[in-house]
Write a protein that holds these residues in place. Sequence first.
Motif, PDB file in Angstrom:
ATOM      1  N   TRP A   1       0.824  -1.211   0.000  1.00 26.32           N
ATOM      2  CA  TRP A   1       0.000   0.000   0.000  1.00 26.32           C
ATOM      3  C   TRP A   1       0.863   1.267   0.000  1.00 26.32           C
ATOM      4  N   MET A   2       2.053   1.165   0.587  1.00 31.69           N
ATOM      5  CA  MET A   2       2.909   2.338   0.744  1.00 31.69           C
ATOM      6  C   MET A   2       3.862   2.565  -0.433  1.00 31.69           C
ATOM      7  N   LEU A   3       3.997   1.599  -1.324  1.00 26.36           N
ATOM      8  CA  LEU A   3       4.930   1.730  -2.440  1.00 26.36           C
ATOM      9  C   LEU A   3       4.189   2.039  -3.738  1.00 26.36           C
ATOM     10  N   GLU A   4       4.750   2.946  -4.505  1.00 27.91           N
ATOM     11  CA  GLU A   4       4.047   3.409  -5.709  1.00 27.91           C
ATOM     12  C   GLU A   4       3.926   2.336  -6.777  1.00 27.91           C
ATOM     13  N   HIS A   5       5.006   1.626  -7.019  1.00 23.32           N
ATOM     14  CA  HIS A   5       5.014   0.680  -8.130  1.00 23.32           C
ATOM     15  C   HIS A   5       4.608  -0.732  -7.731  1.00 23.32           C
ATOM     16  N   ALA A   6       4.373  -0.953  -6.444  1.00 16.28           N
ATOM     17  CA  ALA A   6       3.920  -2.272  -6.002  1.00 16.28           C
ATOM     18  C   ALA A   6       2.432  -2.409  -6.293  1.00 16.28           C
ATOM     19  N   ALA A   7       2.007  -3.624  -6.579  1.00 23.27           N
ATOM     20  CA  ALA A   7       0.588  -3.857  -6.841  1.00 23.27           C
ATOM     21  C   ALA A   7      -0.191  -3.725  -5.542  1.00 23.27           C
ATOM     22  N   PRO A   8      -1.139  -2.786  -5.451  1.00 24.75           N
ATOM     23  CA  PRO A   8      -1.915  -2.618  -4.223  1.00 24.75           C
ATOM     24  C   PRO A   8      -2.839  -3.801  -3.984  1.00 24.75           C
ATOM     25  N   LEU A   9      -3.218  -3.971  -2.744  1.00 21.64           N
ATOM     26  CA  LEU A   9      -3.972  -5.137  -2.341  1.00 21.64           C
ATOM     27  C   LEU A   9      -5.472  -4.879  -2.411  1.00 21.64           C
ATOM     28  N   VAL A  10      -6.232  -5.885  -2.787  1.00 24.15           N
ATOM     29  CA  VAL A  10      -7.689  -5.797  -2.831  1.00 24.15           C
ATOM     30  C   VAL A  10      -8.316  -6.627  -1.728  1.00 24.15           C
ATOM     31  N   LYS A  11      -7.741  -7.765  -1.449  1.00 25.38           N
ATOM     32  CA  LYS A  11      -8.367  -8.694  -0.502  1.00 25.38           C
ATOM     33  C   LYS A  11      -7.292  -9.548   0.138  1.00 25.38           C
ATOM     34  N   VAL A  12      -7.426  -9.772   1.462  1.00 27.74           N
ATOM     35  CA  VAL A  12      -6.516 -10.648   2.199  1.00 27.74           C
ATOM     36  C   VAL A  12      -7.353 -11.602   3.035  1.00 27.74           C
ATOM     37  N   THR A  13      -6.946 -12.855   3.085  1.00 26.79           N
ATOM     38  CA  THR A  13      -7.625 -13.824   3.937  1.00 26.79           C
ATOM     39  C   THR A  13      -6.593 -14.661   4.678  1.00 26.79           C
ATOM     40  N   ILE A  14      -6.941 -15.058   5.898  1.00 28.18           N
ATOM     41  CA  ILE A  14      -6.069 -15.973   6.654  1.00 28.18           C
ATOM     42  C   ILE A  14      -6.710 -17.355   6.752  1.00 28.18           C
ATOM     43  N   VAL A  15      -7.774 -17.566   5.957  1.00 27.45           N
ATOM     44  CA  VAL A  15      -8.354 -18.905   5.838  1.00 27.45           C
ATOM     45  C   VAL A  15      -7.454 -19.715   4.916  1.00 27.45           C
ATOM     46  N   PRO A  16      -6.972 -20.881   5.349  1.00 23.98           N
ATOM     47  CA  PRO A  16      -6.064 -21.662   4.497  1.00 23.98           C
ATOM     48  C   PRO A  16      -6.698 -21.991   3.145  1.00 23.98           C
ATOM     49  N   ARG A  17      -5.928 -21.829   2.098  1.00 25.25           N
ATOM     50  CA  ARG A  17      -6.366 -22.155   0.742  1.00 25.25           C
ATOM     51  C   ARG A  17      -5.288 -22.976   0.060  1.00 25.25           C
ATOM     52  N   GLY A  18      -5.677 -24.122  -0.503  1.00 24.76           N
ATOM     53  CA  GLY A  18      -4.698 -24.959  -1.188  1.00 24.76           C
ATOM     54  C   GLY A  18      -3.582 -25.368  -0.239  1.00 24.76           C
ATOM     55  N   GLN A  19      -2.340 -25.057  -0.618  1.00 23.75           N
ATOM     56  CA  GLN A  19      -1.196 -25.394   0.217  1.00 23.75           C
ATOM     57  C   GLN A  19      -0.744 -24.221   1.079  1.00 23.75           C
ATOM     58  N   SER A  20      -1.370 -23.071   0.925  1.00 22.39           N
ATOM     59  CA  SER A  20      -0.961 -21.887   1.686  1.00 22.39           C
ATOM     60  C   SER A  20      -1.869 -21.690   2.895  1.00 22.39           C
ATOM     61  N   LEU A  21      -1.295 -21.059   3.927  1.00 21.98           N
ATOM     62  CA  LEU A  21      -2.060 -20.775   5.140  1.00 21.98           C
ATOM     63  C   LEU A  21      -2.832 -19.475   5.036  1.00 21.98           C
ATOM     64  N   GLY A  22      -2.502 -18.642   4.074  1.00 22.87           N
ATOM     65  CA  GLY A  22      -3.203 -17.388   3.837  1.00 22.87           C
ATOM     66  C   GLY A  22      -3.044 -17.004   2.384  1.00 22.87           C
ATOM     67  N   ALA A  23      -3.890 -16.093   1.928  1.00 17.61           N
ATOM     68  CA  ALA A  23      -3.820 -15.682   0.523  1.00 17.61           C
ATOM     69  C   ALA A  23      -4.124 -14.198   0.419  1.00 17.61           C
ATOM     70  N   ALA A  24      -3.498 -13.551  -0.573  1.00 16.61           N
ATOM     71  CA  ALA A  24      -3.709 -12.126  -0.800  1.00 16.61           C
ATOM     72  C   ALA A  24      -3.930 -11.889  -2.292  1.00 16.61           C
ATOM     73  N   TRP A  25      -4.917 -11.053  -2.592  1.00 18.82           N
ATOM     74  CA  TRP A  25      -5.232 -10.724  -3.977  1.00 18.82           C
ATOM     75  C   TRP A  25      -4.750  -9.304  -4.270  1.00 18.82           C
ATOM     76  N   TYR A  26      -3.897  -9.174  -5.280  1.00 12.67           N
ATOM     77  CA  TYR A  26      -3.307  -7.882  -5.621  1.00 12.67           C
ATOM     78  C   TYR A  26      -3.883  -7.354  -6.933  1.00 12.67           C
ATOM     79  N   LEU A  27      -3.519  -6.125  -7.241  1.00 11.75           N
ATOM     80  CA  LEU A  27      -3.999  -5.451  -8.443  1.00 11.75           C
ATOM     81  C   LEU A  27      -2.822  -5.110  -9.355  1.00 11.75           C
ATOM     82  N   PRO A  28      -2.266  -6.085 -10.058  1.00  9.49           N
ATOM     83  CA  PRO A  28      -1.084  -5.791 -10.878  1.00  9.49           C
ATOM     84  C   PRO A  28      -1.441  -4.966 -12.108  1.00  9.49           C
ATOM     85  N   GLU A  29      -0.524  -4.137 -12.480  1.00  2.00           N
ATOM     86  CA  GLU A  29      -0.675  -3.348 -13.703  1.00  2.00           C
ATOM     87  C   GLU A  29      -0.104  -4.153 -14.859  1.00  2.00           C
TER      88      GLU A  29
END
Length: 641
Positions: free
Chosen positions: A463-491
Amino acid sequence: MAQNPNNNSGFKFSPWMSIVLVLMIFFTISLVTDGLDLSNPGKTSLSKFNKFLEAGQVEKVTFNNTKATIYLKKAALKDKAHAKVKNDITGKLNVKGPHYIMEIGDVKAFQDSLSKADASGKISEYEKEAESMWGDIISLLLPVILLGALWIFMMRRMSGGSGGGGGQIFSIGKSKAKLFDEKNDTRVTFENVAGLEGAKEEIQEIVEFLKNPEKYTSIGGKIPKGALLVGPPGTGKTLLAKAVAGEAKVPFFSLSGSDFVEMFVGVGASRVRDLFKQAKEKSPAIIFIDEIDAVGRARGKNNMTGANDERENTLNQLLTEMDGFGTNSNVIVLAATNRADVLDKALLRAGRFDRQIYVDLPDIRERKEIFEVHLKPLKKSEELDTEFLAKQTPGFSGADIANVCNEAALIAARNDKKAVDKQDFLDAVDRIVGGLEKKNKIVTPEEKRAIAIHEAGHATVSWMLEHAAPLVKVTIVPRGQSLGAAWYLPEERLIVRPEQMLDEMCATMGGRAAERVIFDKISTGALSDLEKVTRQARAMVTIYGLNEKLGNITYYDSSGQSDYNFSKPYSEDTAKVIDTEISKLIEEQYQRAIDILEHNKEKLTQLADILIEKEVIFKDDLETIFGKRPFDKQDESPVAE
């Protein structure tokens, strides 16, 4: 009622009909020759027959040179001596006979005895049967006929003539290509291929040349001999070929590169010859070879002695057929692969594959067109916006979009909905990218807080970096092989600058940096982050020439055809510099992420507390804590990590 013009009303002979016909012939013969023989005759000897004759029990006798058939009188059947032949095979009284069969030794003596019995009135009738060779002939020929029929049946099975799946021994060198022509019901056309405008234009030109060659040849143009479709998996290469089969009014042969490969020596080359022979007979024609890298791999590399001789022979035959001394005219070869870097140089040269058509991943406009194609068979809600769906799926191929549409329909049906809506598609994207939610997975409170801090760290830094993809959604519910997942907005970028890559690396290290800032400890939860950031740093140093110390140099061979792949293309001293620079880049961005989180420690903790409470947070929650992102953009699309 209208009749189907394609319906073939002609009589087709079946092998089973021949069996029924033979049985009917035997049945008819039995009826003609005094009906069916239901008698139950027994065997007797000459001495017993003489006793029957002396007792006046014999009604009639017929005989030939070897056998006599004996018919008893009705009154004689009451004798206990004839109890076994009294009834026929159905259990009824066997009045008609015959009742006994007897072997004859001396025919003349037997006939003389019958003459004496007839003269004395002890027998009513006797006759000698005419000699016939048919019985002997049939008994000799029947085994031969049966063996011949069995041999023909086996040969047809082995050659594939009877449609069986086994065998195919005598047709092993024949081509396995499936033929499509205007009589086949090929429903895929260019209208079904969304996006890929450049590729469709070149492919369509080839079809147009076959339909109207004078348009090009009148000014001296020549038909292209081949076109190679190259691109990532799922981008529509095979679909384009199917569209060609639907559009072209010429025979279309379709097969896979692996269809040429066989364990028998010489089979691959034989199938190539047979394929081009069939295509030449039906020319103008199109041949489509899917996954051509199975047979077109570069020769002479990593070749054990004799290990790849058969594949190389097949490739040599393919090269000869495409542009050899006796080149086939009016036969165009289309091929598809996602591994063009391993193909043989001789196969890629002009004159064989004149055109290499790159089928890339679709952009946002093409994704919208692809969605519109795949949404046609679905019952969707009226307010569903395909442009919004295109924004939600950056980097998705055509096959991925088809999967999203199908998954959304399954989710809607699972929830007893009558139509597929926007939320079903969002859930489908989450399911495909992040994996299935595992809400029943046991996570301790300490682990849950560590996961929340980790994911909140990613969200804060991005959120603080200009060129980083900002986040839309974060969950700590395990999904697949990961313990958490984050959805970003890549350009979606065509080129990437160093500052953009560094910001992305810093955001990736935000999870481990948050663990260090809050707990002053680190864990194994950052494995996927470390893999990603290491790949990015190595690419900056060794591929893109973005490192100042090494300078403008790359050690990457994009063609895959390097003749010097037996060793590293740099010295040991350079290898040490590369390792040092990669580590330096990663540690700098790690420290940068720590500094950002130290300045926003309270907001980081606050975000993690909300995440623990709700398990899922969205962009609005970040705006509530951090305020609006100053360099935020309106048209953004999420991707999970």
